[in-house]
Design a protein around this motif. Structure first.
Motif, PDB file in Angstrom:
ATOM      1  N   VAL A  60     -26.854  -2.813  -1.953  1.00 48.80           N
ATOM      2  CA  VAL A  60     -26.052  -2.252  -2.637  1.00 48.80           C
ATOM      3  C   VAL A  60     -24.649  -1.970  -2.037  1.00 48.80           C
ATOM      4  O   VAL A  60     -24.405  -1.447  -0.850  1.00 48.80           O
ATOM      5  CB  VAL A  60     -26.808  -0.957  -3.414  1.00 48.80           C
ATOM      6  N   VAL A  61     -23.588  -1.809  -2.708  1.00 45.50           N
ATOM      7  CA  VAL A  61     -22.435  -1.454  -2.101  1.00 45.50           C
ATOM      8  C   VAL A  61     -22.244  -0.066  -1.799  1.00 45.50           C
ATOM      9  O   VAL A  61     -22.534   0.978  -2.511  1.00 45.50           O
ATOM     10  CB  VAL A  61     -21.136  -1.981  -3.208  1.00 45.50           C
ATOM     11  N   VAL A  62     -21.710   0.600  -0.728  1.00 45.38           N
ATOM     12  CA  VAL A  62     -21.561   1.898  -0.239  1.00 45.38           C
ATOM     13  C   VAL A  62     -20.006   2.034   0.248  1.00 45.38           C
ATOM     14  O   VAL A  62     -19.413   0.941   0.374  1.00 45.38           O
ATOM     15  CB  VAL A  62     -22.453   2.144   1.097  1.00 45.38           C
ATOM     16  N   PRO A  63     -19.720   3.041   0.230  1.00 48.57           N
ATOM     17  CA  PRO A  63     -18.250   3.497   0.394  1.00 48.57           C
ATOM     18  C   PRO A  63     -17.791   2.755   1.924  1.00 48.57           C
ATOM     19  O   PRO A  63     -18.463   2.709   2.870  1.00 48.57           O
ATOM     20  CB  PRO A  63     -18.194   5.199   0.520  1.00 48.57           C
ATOM     21  N   GLY A  64     -16.547   2.221   1.975  1.00 47.25           N
ATOM     22  CA  GLY A  64     -15.948   1.838   2.830  1.00 47.25           C
ATOM     23  C   GLY A  64     -15.838   0.399   3.183  1.00 47.25           C
ATOM     24  O   GLY A  64     -16.533  -0.538   2.345  1.00 47.25           O
ATOM     25  N   ARG A  65     -15.258  -0.192   4.117  1.00 47.26           N
ATOM     26  CA  ARG A  65     -14.922  -1.521   4.229  1.00 47.26           C
ATOM     27  C   ARG A  65     -15.206  -2.010   5.688  1.00 47.26           C
ATOM     28  O   ARG A  65     -14.966  -1.140   6.712  1.00 47.26           O
ATOM     29  CB  ARG A  65     -13.919  -2.163   3.401  1.00 47.26           C
ATOM     30  N   ASP A  66     -15.633  -3.074   5.949  1.00 47.46           N
ATOM     31  CA  ASP A  66     -15.668  -3.632   7.199  1.00 47.46           C
ATOM     32  C   ASP A  66     -14.824  -4.964   7.273  1.00 47.46           C
ATOM     33  O   ASP A  66     -15.034  -5.971   6.812  1.00 47.46           O
ATOM     34  CB  ASP A  66     -17.300  -4.414   7.670  1.00 47.46           C
ATOM     35  N   GLY A  67     -13.486  -4.575   7.538  1.00 52.99           N
ATOM     36  CA  GLY A  67     -12.464  -5.609   7.581  1.00 52.99           C
ATOM     37  C   GLY A  67     -12.188  -6.071   6.065  1.00 52.99           C
ATOM     38  O   GLY A  67     -11.803  -5.278   5.290  1.00 52.99           O
ATOM     39  N   LEU A  68     -12.425  -7.390   5.730  1.00 49.95           N
ATOM     40  CA  LEU A  68     -12.125  -7.883   4.129  1.00 49.95           C
ATOM     41  C   LEU A  68     -13.205  -7.264   3.292  1.00 49.95           C
ATOM     42  O   LEU A  68     -12.981  -7.483   2.224  1.00 49.95           O
ATOM     43  CB  LEU A  68     -12.118  -9.549   4.371  1.00 49.95           C
ATOM     44  N   PHE A  69     -14.405  -7.163   3.767  1.00 43.91           N
ATOM     45  CA  PHE A  69     -15.582  -6.957   3.112  1.00 43.91           C
ATOM     46  C   PHE A  69     -16.116  -5.544   2.619  1.00 43.91           C
ATOM     47  O   PHE A  69     -16.012  -4.589   3.705  1.00 43.91           O
ATOM     48  CB  PHE A  69     -16.724  -7.774   3.735  1.00 43.91           C
ATOM     49  N   ASP A  70     -16.581  -5.230   1.535  1.00 45.52           N
ATOM     50  CA  ASP A  70     -17.003  -4.061   1.197  1.00 45.52           C
ATOM     51  C   ASP A  70     -18.318  -3.922   1.861  1.00 45.52           C
ATOM     52  O   ASP A  70     -19.132  -4.952   2.352  1.00 45.52           O
ATOM     53  CB  ASP A  70     -17.438  -3.884  -0.234  1.00 45.52           C
ATOM     54  N   ARG A  71     -18.687  -2.650   2.355  1.00 48.10           N
ATOM     55  CA  ARG A  71     -19.799  -2.290   3.224  1.00 48.10           C
ATOM     56  C   ARG A  71     -21.109  -2.355   2.280  1.00 48.10           C
ATOM     57  O   ARG A  71     -21.032  -1.764   0.959  1.00 48.10           O
ATOM     58  CB  ARG A  71     -19.903  -1.214   3.604  1.00 48.10           C
ATOM     59  N   THR A  72     -22.088  -2.852   2.768  1.00 46.26           N
ATOM     60  CA  THR A  72     -23.545  -2.682   1.992  1.00 46.26           C
ATOM     61  C   THR A  72     -24.655  -2.299   2.715  1.00 46.26           C
ATOM     62  O   THR A  72     -24.543  -2.359   3.823  1.00 46.26           O
ATOM     63  CB  THR A  72     -23.887  -4.235   1.243  1.00 46.26           C
ATOM     64  N   GLU A  73     -25.682  -1.726   1.826  1.00 45.49           N
ATOM     65  CA  GLU A  73     -26.715  -1.488   2.558  1.00 45.49           C
ATOM     66  C   GLU A  73     -27.951  -2.044   1.891  1.00 45.49           C
ATOM     67  O   GLU A  73     -28.006  -2.176   0.883  1.00 45.49           O
ATOM     68  CB  GLU A  73     -26.679   0.088   2.633  1.00 45.49           C
ATOM     69  N   VAL A  74     -29.226  -2.367   2.540  1.00 45.95           N
ATOM     70  CA  VAL A  74     -30.397  -2.667   2.094  1.00 45.95           C
ATOM     71  C   VAL A  74     -31.006  -1.557   1.281  1.00 45.95           C
ATOM     72  O   VAL A  74     -31.242  -0.601   1.611  1.00 45.95           O
ATOM     73  CB  VAL A  74     -31.306  -3.403   3.102  1.00 45.95           C
ATOM     74  N   ILE A  75     -31.297  -1.844   0.176  1.00 43.39           N
ATOM     75  CA  ILE A  75     -31.983  -0.978  -0.788  1.00 43.39           C
ATOM     76  C   ILE A  75     -33.630  -1.516  -1.179  1.00 43.39           C
ATOM     77  O   ILE A  75     -33.786  -2.771  -1.293  1.00 43.39           O
ATOM     78  CB  ILE A  75     -31.286  -0.396  -1.851  1.00 43.39           C
ATOM     79  N   GLU A  76     -34.593  -0.695  -1.363  1.00 46.87           N
ATOM     80  CA  GLU A  76     -35.689  -1.149  -1.819  1.00 46.87           C
ATOM     81  C   GLU A  76     -35.859  -1.552  -3.396  1.00 46.87           C
ATOM     82  O   GLU A  76     -35.453  -0.991  -4.106  1.00 46.87           O
ATOM     83  CB  GLU A  76     -36.840  -0.205  -1.502  1.00 46.87           C
ATOM     84  N   VAL A  77     -36.351  -2.811  -3.459  1.00 43.56           N
ATOM     85  CA  VAL A  77     -36.863  -3.028  -4.844  1.00 43.56           C
ATOM     86  C   VAL A  77     -38.054  -2.420  -5.126  1.00 43.56           C
ATOM     87  O   VAL A  77     -39.293  -2.809  -4.563  1.00 43.56           O
ATOM     88  CB  VAL A  77     -36.927  -4.596  -5.170  1.00 43.56           C
ATOM     89  N   PRO A  78     -38.369  -1.554  -6.078  1.00 40.57           N
ATOM     90  CA  PRO A  78     -39.622  -0.809  -6.158  1.00 40.57           C
ATOM     91  C   PRO A  78     -40.719  -1.644  -6.595  1.00 40.57           C
ATOM     92  O   PRO A  78     -40.489  -2.964  -7.201  1.00 40.57           O
ATOM     93  CB  PRO A  78     -39.305   0.339  -7.396  1.00 40.57           C
TER      94      PRO A  78
END
Length: 343
Positions: free
Chosen positions: A263-281
């Motif tokens: 899922v997208v989280v606040p902030g960017r790393d260079g050209l790209f939006d930051r994301t973090e792994v989330i659990e699929v229930p």
């Protein structure tokens, strides 16, 4: 006790009979096949010593007077089987595809309606655990609404028999599993399709072993499918390999056990939006699974309670319309509108 006659004792019937013998209150009272010896062999294999064996469905139905018919015949014979079942006041659970043409599909659904019988399709991939999990996860809105769904299907089975002689073999005999799963997971209604078929030089099929299609599922959702039934090496799962792109993230599934989302989280790393792994229930207690077994149980429950099973014909025809729309597009070379009306 629910008495059932199974018609069509080829290789696919084993999956049906394996599931049926796990269901309390279900009895196979007849087996029908054009080859009586094949039906006798299947009866012996499953210790159905009291089952009536025959080559005529009407005759076996007259003799056994069952509650339901399990249809495992080739698609070209499906309309005749359906009409015979309804004429004998039987409910009908049928192998996919629902029919071999749009006209026959509509005729079967109308016949079931007129007879007041439950009619459903063994759309067994819908009863795969991760398909249920994906649907529930996307409905939660955690990564926003899906915008595109992508499925790859690459295997190389040597079936022999009727499949290797079929026209549009991949689309008509297999792709409906993937199409139905995409429609279910994304909650889409098919609107149009552009499709191309081809026959690779190494193909052992007569026609239509490879195809690529792009569907408009409405609501800003696009579904792409790429598949082959003569692809050796690096084969996918029978469920395919999936990527769902949504407004705020993505989900991938390898068709086996690996199911991941970011899922997208606040902030960017260079050209790209930051994301973090989330659990699929995990599965919810209400999720129906079990492949053939799950569908047979739901079919019986629908008969007992007077409700509609999830894979009833009037819904499944929407997935079948995706198949016939893709075939029409492949034959004409044009984008095809998919009719949404249901009989």
């Amino acid at each position: 006790m629910m008495n059932v006659v199974l018609v069509g004792c080829g290789a696919m019937s084993k999956q049906w009979l394996d599931a049926a013998r796990q269901v309390d209150g279900l009895a196979i009272v007849g087996l029908v096949d054009l080859d009586a010896e094949r039906a006798k062999a299947r009866a012996g294999e499953y210790e159905l010593t009291s089952a009536v064996i025959g080559t005529s469905l009407d005759a076996v139905l007259d003799q056994t007077r069952p509650d339901a018919v399990f249809d495992v015949v080739v698609p070209a014979a499906r309309r005749d089987v359906a009409f015979a079942a309804f004429a004998h006041n039987c409910h009908l659970l049928t192998e996919k595809p629902l029919a071999d043409s749009p006209e026959n599909a509509r005729a079967i659904i109308e016949a079931a309606k007129q007879a007041g019988r439950v009619h459903a399709v063994i759309q067994n991939r819908r009863y795969v655990a991760n398909v249920r999990r994906i649907r529930r996860f996307l409905e939660s809105g955690t990564i926003g609404n899906p915008t595109s769904i992508h499925a790859d299907f690459f295997v190389g089975p040597h079936f022999g028999g009727f499949r290797e002689e079929m026209a549009h073999v991949l689309l008509l005999d297999m792709a409906i599993h993937t199409f139905d799963a995409a429609r279910y997971m994304a909650g889409g209604e098919p609107a149009s399709v552009y499709c191309q078929e081809w026959e690779p030089a190494n193909s052992w099929y007569r026609q239509g072993s490879s195809a690529s299609a792009v569907f408009d599922l409405g609501g800003g959702k696009v579904f792409t499918y790429a598949g082959s039934w003569c692809a050796d090496g690096f084969r996918t799962s029978w469920e395919g390999s999936w990527r769902v792109v949504a407004e705020r993230g993505s989900l991938i599934w390898d068709g086996h056990d690996a199911l991941k989302a970011e899922v997208v989280v606040p902030g960017r790393d260079g050209l790209f939006d930051r994301t973090e792994v989330i659990e699929v229930p995990p599965l919810d207690a209400s999720d129906r699974v079990g492949g053939h077994l799950g569908i047979i149980r739901d079919f019986m429950h629908a008969i007992e309670t007077g409700t509609e099973p999830e894979t009833h014909g009037a819904d499944n025809i929407k997935s079948l319309a995706m198949v016939f729309g893709a075939i029409d597009s492949a034959e004409t070379g044009r984008r095809v509108t998919i009719a949404r009306e249901v009989p």
